[in-house]
Design an enzyme around this catalytic site. Sequence first.
Site, PDB file in Angstrom:
ATOM      1  N   SER A 180       0.820  -1.196   0.000  1.00 34.36           N
ATOM      2  CA  SER A 180       0.000   0.000   0.000  1.00 34.36           C
ATOM      3  C   SER A 180       0.865   1.262   0.000  1.00 34.36           C
ATOM      4  O   SER A 180       1.697   1.443  -0.880  1.00 34.36           O
ATOM      5  CB  SER A 180      -0.960  -0.059   1.190  1.00 34.36           C
ATOM      6  OG  SER A 180      -2.099   0.725   0.972  1.00 34.36           O
ATOM      7  N   ASP A 286      -8.991  -5.388  -5.773  1.00 43.44           N
ATOM      8  CA  ASP A 286      -8.609  -4.337  -4.832  1.00 43.44           C
ATOM      9  C   ASP A 286      -9.401  -3.073  -5.158  1.00 43.44           C
ATOM     10  O   ASP A 286      -9.163  -2.419  -6.176  1.00 43.44           O
ATOM     11  CB  ASP A 286      -7.103  -4.070  -4.932  1.00 43.44           C
ATOM     12  CG  ASP A 286      -6.580  -3.181  -3.807  1.00 43.44           C
ATOM     13  OD1 ASP A 286      -7.392  -2.470  -3.183  1.00 43.44           O
ATOM     14  OD2 ASP A 286      -5.359  -3.217  -3.557  1.00 43.44           O
ATOM     15  N   HIS A 317      -7.485  -5.863  -1.109  1.00 39.83           N
ATOM     16  CA  HIS A 317      -6.240  -5.210  -0.682  1.00 39.83           C
ATOM     17  C   HIS A 317      -5.574  -6.083   0.393  1.00 39.83           C
ATOM     18  O   HIS A 317      -5.621  -5.776   1.581  1.00 39.83           O
ATOM     19  CB  HIS A 317      -6.588  -3.825  -0.137  1.00 39.83           C
ATOM     20  CG  HIS A 317      -5.443  -2.870  -0.062  1.00 39.83           C
ATOM     21  ND1 HIS A 317      -4.667  -2.532  -1.144  1.00 39.83           N
ATOM     22  CD2 HIS A 317      -4.939  -2.153   0.981  1.00 39.83           C
ATOM     23  CE1 HIS A 317      -3.753  -1.658  -0.779  1.00 39.83           C
ATOM     24  NE2 HIS A 317      -3.892  -1.415   0.506  1.00 39.83           N
TER      25      HIS A 317
END
Length: 630
Positions: A180, A286, A317
């Site tokens: 991320s 995601d 995610h």
Amino acid sequence: MERTTEVVAETDTPRKPGESRPVYSYKDAIRESVWVDTRIDGDADGRTDRVAVDIVRPRELDRTGRRIPVIMDASPYYACCGRGTESQKKTYDEKGNPVQLPQYYDNYFVPRGYGYVAVDLAGTSRSDGCVDVGGRSDVQSAKAVVDWLNGRACGYTSRTGNERTKASWSNGDTGMIGKSFDGTVAQGVAATGVPGLKTIVPIGAISSWYDYYFAKGAPLRDSGPEWLSNSVESPEARARCGAVQQRLIDRAPRTGDWTRLWSERNHVPDADKVRASVFVVHGMQDLNVRTKHFGQWWDALAENGVDRKIWLSQTGHVDPFDFRRAHWVRTLHRWFDHELLGYENGVDREPMADIERAPDRWSTDRVWPPRGTRAVKLRPAKGTSPGVGTLGTRPGKGTETFTDDPRLSETDWAGQIDTSTPSKAGFVSKPLSRDLRLSGSSKVTVTATPTTRTAHLSAVLVDLGPDTIRDYAEAGEGITTLPERTCWGASTTGDSSCFKETRAKTADVGYTVFSRGWADLGNWADDRRGRPLTPGKPHTITLDLAATDHVVPKGHRLALIVAGTDKNLIEPPADTPTLTVDLARTSAELPLVGGAGAFTTAESGTPRETRLDGTAAPRRIDPVPGGSTS
């Protein structure tokens, strides 16, 4: 009471010759903190900012003087939010030396002869400066540490003192990893071309911060980067960084217009500077860091001949440690051994891509997208009922009309694909006589006439047919966390290598939405600047659909849906428009393996009307690129 079973999983797989082995003591490793000068005064206090760098490295190699490579994770999350599914945070002893560093990287790799470095980005935890959400300060926070590891930057033994320290134990070779925001920083550092950075492993990472907040003018979230900055900054930074916060507000207008702020945070044009190899990992469902990010980054890397590898899962995610743990750690080990230690272990000669086809069932490709993939133009046409059309290679005629309903999402549209509804226009192929594979990024060009001065558009691709998929719409985004633990490396009293196991969380569905794109129709004339629409006038815009790799199986149908607001995935416009779509000037350009012939061969059969079940509607996701499983 939680049941814990500790299994030393790293001994489960036989070891091949020519790889690093766990021969150094993790318990006796050197644990220290250094503050590296970024040469930026982000908080305008008259002194350049120093970032905190927590280090774990083998003591035995320090005694022999052998220099070692480094694995680094630079993050804003170590104090505010934690890392991994267990939200681990850094902990320190009474002298301020690190005790626990989140995740398994230090536990696993330090005994194998690597140094591990965890960097607090500027404005977070024990670092100076301010968080600028992907800007120069964030990137320089980590780049400066690579420079320090290579003898090009100053490090200090304290945050404010003058005693310098050098990374004399490092050979300068660095690999960056992170999920991320962390992976985004790794990509930003690689895009500077900094010498010494040998490889990066970005997991669910952002390639352009504009595309995290907007899609051609359409807002994907109800707040801007200042919200994220405020969420991750330390209390001290929050008190001193008001001016930086205000700049984030002023220079990232909610109009969705492109500004210089976004240019600074777009790493794709700088792919030509990347010297490091890149191992990309992304969940194809995601909906936090959406898959356009890896698609445009991957394409740019390919254009510039960067050595690369990719894993694409069916999850949202989620870190690969939590969806394919044993195989992931083994592959990551071999990757770092090859890229940082120079082992000729063959990982560079293995297939470029691993793709999850069904929960825990994977396929590989020597090259991705596969050779023979071609952009094929499919066209919508009218059917026998309003809003229920066909999808094929022949141009359509006439129009279809829908009215934006912000209460509805893609799951509402797809579930009633064969039924006339006022909120969408759907176009469906015949049942396929053969599997049809899409691999890469799609585009949908729409010519629409609005009744209002504002309008947002969504376009989604849907696989119509029964399947069992990872339930990406649930909180775990395709995984269930279990109480049992497995161990990956060595442990100490303060830093365990044992983590909760996971398994696939699945759903039986009648359709799968597998690619999406959005736009503000007001950006029809300029991707980077919107303008009021003229009601009653046709406007043409191209929507960039998210990259994916999906097989529509034999017997299933392929659908294109064009609609307005996709609830929880884009924000609604100021008005409630009705849009009339000109079918002759609307088309979808899809990356089909086998090209146009693959679609022509696969198309056969007769459509049927039915109500289909899928996953739950998309959840509203807080604008933090780490989500519920950060």
